[in-house]
Design an enzyme around this catalytic site. Sequence first.
Site, PDB file in Angstrom:
ATOM      1  CB  ALA A   1      13.440   4.642  -1.668  1.00 24.14           C
ATOM      2  CE  LYS A   2      12.381   9.059  -8.133  1.00 20.01           C
ATOM      3  NZ  LYS A   2      11.326   9.471  -9.020  1.00 20.01           N
TER       4      LYS A   2
END
Length: 327
Positions: free
Chosen positions: A257-258
């Site tokens: 995920a970012k």
Amino acid sequence: MTFRQDRRAGAGRLAPSPTGGLHVGHARTFLLAWVAARRAGGPVVLRVEDLDASRARPEAAAAALVDLRWLGLDWDEGPDLGGPRGPYVQSQRRAVYEEALERLKAAERVYPCTCTRADVERAAAAPHAEDEGPTYPGLCSGRGAADAAELGDRPFAWRFRTPAGTIAWDDLLLGRREVDPARLGGDFLVGRNGLGPSYQLAVVVDDALMGVDQVIRGDDLVPSTPRQILLYHALDWTLPQFGHVPLVLGPDGRRLAKRDGSIKLATLREQGVDPRRLIGELAHSFGWTDSPVPSHPRDWVDRFDLAAIPRSPWLASPDVWSHRPES
Ligand code: GLU
């Protein structure tokens, strides 16, 4: 801009959303999309998908281009280069989405829906697997398109009338897929009155008008594909081929995920990581080589092989590509 499907030359596309830095999972998907497009010999189009106004940031669009170039990817048309299929930023393409919506209204494929504000707020973003909501119960489906005029000031969205039956496609990576869109969310949003199109409508209009015949993206978008196929049918456009890349898991076994700064491309770049090492690891993860070799994306165009790509998730291990020789 003409509102017709562009069938000149099959284009491939890179379609980043400028909502935060790109990470290694994006790099893997974009590398595959790029190599596939170069192998097919068509142009590569870069399109910035910035319709999600609550999350899109202009500086992130510029950063995504820097990240992609750092990897060694290039494109023939895009916001920085221009080209015949522009504009290449979704927020500048509202007129073509509006035209598509008008066609759907005229054909009674959509109806005005006054339900669920949260759904409406989310519609501009590409949904990831965990964002899929419950099936829409069809409360507003008795309305016709013209009933919108009677809603006065009430906020509403346009929902696509999903027909019964299964949608099937031959996925370039996953093989034959069959999904019943009526069970998967049911009638879905295509536009928010006064606020613009949903991700589903915008991506179909753009890919069709830009002549994209090969859509390669992450497998979190598999649930979106049957909806997009329905829109292609409703708008009388020829389908592209779809290929969904199995997801990448981080060292903790969770989907990348970012939030994971360690695998952001900008972080790797700042740390002096050699992008050729990363490309080598990614090509190895695709099964194109027995051992990772530092390389440029173009080195893989002749060795592109969809059949070699594992169908299971890839476990990314940042220590491998981050390793730098002792100085
Ligand atoms: N812009 C979308 C994303 O970054 C991808 C949409 C697509 O490939 O269809 O999630």
